[in-house]
Design a protein around this motif. Structure first.
Motif, mmCIF file in Angstrom:
data_model
loop_
_atom_site.group_PDB
_atom_site.id
_atom_site.type_symbol
_atom_site.label_atom_id
_atom_site.label_comp_id
_atom_site.label_asym_id
_atom_site.label_seq_id
_atom_site.Cartn_x
_atom_site.Cartn_y
_atom_site.Cartn_z
ATOM 1 N N PHE A 138 0.853 -1.166 0.100
ATOM 2 C CA PHE A 138 -0.083 0.046 0.009
ATOM 3 C C PHE A 138 0.952 1.205 0.031
ATOM 4 O O PHE A 138 0.558 2.345 -0.396
ATOM 5 C CB PHE A 138 -1.076 -0.196 1.144
ATOM 6 C CG PHE A 138 -2.316 -0.616 0.864
ATOM 7 C CD1 PHE A 138 -3.150 0.047 0.201
ATOM 8 C CD2 PHE A 138 -2.439 -1.956 1.246
ATOM 9 C CE1 PHE A 138 -4.408 -0.578 -0.047
ATOM 10 C CE2 PHE A 138 -3.634 -2.437 0.970
ATOM 11 C CZ PHE A 138 -4.759 -2.007 0.245
ATOM 12 N N ARG A 155 0.204 3.958 -2.962
ATOM 13 C CA ARG A 155 -0.183 5.448 -2.642
ATOM 14 C C ARG A 155 0.905 6.190 -3.380
ATOM 15 O O ARG A 155 0.516 7.411 -3.889
ATOM 16 C CB ARG A 155 -0.333 5.696 -0.885
ATOM 17 C CG ARG A 155 -1.570 4.859 -0.526
ATOM 18 C CD ARG A 155 -1.521 5.316 1.012
ATOM 19 N NE ARG A 155 -2.086 6.539 1.241
ATOM 20 C CZ ARG A 155 -1.520 7.850 1.682
ATOM 21 N NH1 ARG A 155 -0.068 7.605 1.853
ATOM 22 N NH2 ARG A 155 -2.117 8.830 1.663
ATOM 23 N N ARG A 156 2.104 5.960 -3.436
ATOM 24 C CA ARG A 156 3.074 6.792 -4.085
ATOM 25 C C ARG A 156 2.712 6.782 -5.394
ATOM 26 O O ARG A 156 3.003 7.942 -6.135
ATOM 27 C CB ARG A 156 4.521 6.008 -3.850
ATOM 28 C CG ARG A 156 5.499 6.510 -4.788
ATOM 29 C CD ARG A 156 7.093 6.030 -4.686
ATOM 30 N NE ARG A 156 6.731 4.658 -4.974
ATOM 31 C CZ ARG A 156 6.869 4.195 -6.021
ATOM 32 N NH1 ARG A 156 6.754 4.803 -7.065
ATOM 33 N NH2 ARG A 156 6.900 2.751 -6.112
ATOM 34 N N TYR A 166 -0.064 6.394 -7.026
ATOM 35 C CA TYR A 166 -1.390 6.927 -7.054
ATOM 36 C C TYR A 166 -1.088 8.632 -6.910
ATOM 37 O O TYR A 166 -1.732 9.235 -7.881
ATOM 38 C CB TYR A 166 -2.323 6.701 -5.739
ATOM 39 C CG TYR A 166 -3.747 7.068 -5.933
ATOM 40 C CD1 TYR A 166 -4.290 8.031 -6.788
ATOM 41 C CD2 TYR A 166 -4.737 6.195 -5.117
ATOM 42 C CE1 TYR A 166 -5.701 8.244 -6.851
ATOM 43 C CE2 TYR A 166 -6.127 6.557 -5.307
ATOM 44 C CZ TYR A 166 -6.591 7.344 -6.280
ATOM 45 O OH TYR A 166 -7.938 7.422 -6.163
ATOM 46 N N VAL A 204 -4.147 11.811 -1.967
ATOM 47 C CA VAL A 204 -4.254 10.340 -2.058
ATOM 48 C C VAL A 204 -4.981 10.026 -0.823
ATOM 49 O O VAL A 204 -4.652 10.302 0.202
ATOM 50 C CB VAL A 204 -2.554 9.814 -1.879
ATOM 51 C CG1 VAL A 204 -2.790 8.325 -1.933
ATOM 52 C CG2 VAL A 204 -2.027 10.347 -3.091
ATOM 53 N N ASP A 260 -6.283 7.485 2.158
ATOM 54 C CA ASP A 260 -5.665 6.555 3.218
ATOM 55 C C ASP A 260 -5.669 5.349 2.804
ATOM 56 O O ASP A 260 -6.471 4.849 2.127
ATOM 57 C CB ASP A 260 -5.824 6.971 4.346
ATOM 58 C CG ASP A 260 -7.361 6.847 4.792
ATOM 59 O OD1 ASP A 260 -7.835 5.941 4.648
ATOM 60 O OD2 ASP A 260 -7.884 7.627 5.945
ATOM 61 N N ILE A 261 -4.955 4.249 3.533
ATOM 62 C CA ILE A 261 -4.560 2.926 3.225
ATOM 63 C C ILE A 261 -6.086 2.367 3.831
ATOM 64 O O ILE A 261 -6.652 1.383 2.987
ATOM 65 C CB ILE A 261 -3.802 2.451 4.126
ATOM 66 C CG1 ILE A 261 -2.338 3.089 3.419
ATOM 67 C CG2 ILE A 261 -3.689 1.034 3.988
ATOM 68 C CD1 ILE A 261 -1.143 2.560 4.414
ATOM 69 N N LEU A 265 -8.633 3.154 0.865
ATOM 70 C CA LEU A 265 -8.463 2.074 -0.296
ATOM 71 C C LEU A 265 -8.726 0.810 0.058
ATOM 72 O O LEU A 265 -9.515 -0.131 -1.046
ATOM 73 C CB LEU A 265 -7.034 2.227 -0.744
ATOM 74 C CG LEU A 265 -6.632 3.564 -1.163
ATOM 75 C CD1 LEU A 265 -5.068 3.695 -1.532
ATOM 76 C CD2 LEU A 265 -7.272 4.235 -2.263
#
Length: 292
Positions: A138, A142-143, A145, A160, A162-163, A166
């Protein structure tokens, strides 16, 4: 002597798509009927009005005589566009409900929109590996994304997620990452469009490629896995919305069997600017090979 190993066999040209003769004959009769502008106007008026309408009302609406209206109505009835029902001494006219779907279907069929589309890209890069997304991915996801958000043409998101967000929204069995030399350089995921059971096979796709990995076939590898896994997993429709300016994404999705449904004009504001999106959809193709 000829060295057979050095010969290149000619590649046969793919068969040209053809329309079944019976369908072509039916569609031709429909289009021939509509070659008369008055019939087009009549059909529009009848279809736009709920219930039935009298011949006299149609004549008044179009400003033409009743005998002319009756003549054209008979032609429309011959190809089952409308129904004519006697009520005493008058005739009531109604649209044939099958025409509302049959006529657009005919236009789509003739224009090739219903023909078989590609299942997915076949020229996949050898140095890209696609595997199931894991919890430890993740951070890299996210990077990537964030790289997409930075382009300004990938999403309406400005930050972005958050984890937890997602992880909660993506289907567990339909999230993938692409790697080059062990580094995550892209990801793809599916989000259900509804919690209703009738839409259980419909999902919206997302696909992102990191800034330094674009142009290397990462998107092809990801969408190949995504659509074949969706087919094998029982999903029957994938949909997505893409900014018109994001032409690489549009081309990638078309290569995987998505078709353009239409443009949603000024659908939302992005950094204070109204943006359009193009709506695309992919129906499951049972001729596709399922993912390994």
């Amino acid at each position: 002597m000829v060295d057979n190993e050095s010969m290149t066999a000619p590649i046969p040209a793919p068969a040209l798509p053809t329309l079944a003769p019976a369908d072509a004959e039916t569609y031709a009769s429909w289009f021939a009927c509509l070659a008369e502008p008055t019939r087009v106007r009549l059909l529009h008026t009848i279809a736009s009005r709920p219930g039935t309408v009298s011949v006299g009302d149609l004549a008044d609406a179009l400003g033409i005589g009743q005998p002319t209206v009756s003549h054209h109505l008979r032609k429309l009835a011959e190809v089952d566009f409308i129904t004519l029902t006697k009520e005493g001494t008058s005739t009531r006219v109604a649209i044939n409900p099958a025409c509302c779907t049959g006529l657009p279907h005919a236009a789509d069929a003739v224009m090739g929109l219903l023909a078989s589309r590609p299942c997915c890209p076949t020229d996949l890069p050898e140095d890209v590996t696609v595997r199931a997304m894991e919890t430890d991915d993740f951070g890299a996801v996210r990077r990537v994304y964030a790289d997409g958000i930075a382009t300004g043409n990938a999403t309406f998101e400005t930050e972005v997620p958050d984890i937890e967000a997602l992880d909660a929204k993506w289907l567990k069995e339909h999230r993938w990452v692409a790697e080059i030399d062990g580094e995550v350089v892209g990801w793809a995921a599916l989000t259900p469009v509804s919690t209703r059971e009738v839409y259980a096979g419909v999902a919206e796709n997302s696909l992102y490629v990191g800034d330094g990995a674009r142009g290397r076939g990462v998107g092809k590898a990801l969408i190949h896995r995504q659509v074949t896994a969706a087919d094998a997993g029982g999903l029957w429709t994938l949909q997505t919305s893409i900014f018109p300016e994001n032409k690489p994404a549009l081309a990638l999705h078309h290569s995987a069997g998505f078709r353009t449904l239409g443009v949603r004009e000024r659908i939302a504001r992005h950094h204070g600017v109204w943006r359009d999106t193009i709506m695309l959809e992919r129906r499951r193709d049972d001729s596709c090979q399922p993912a390994d």
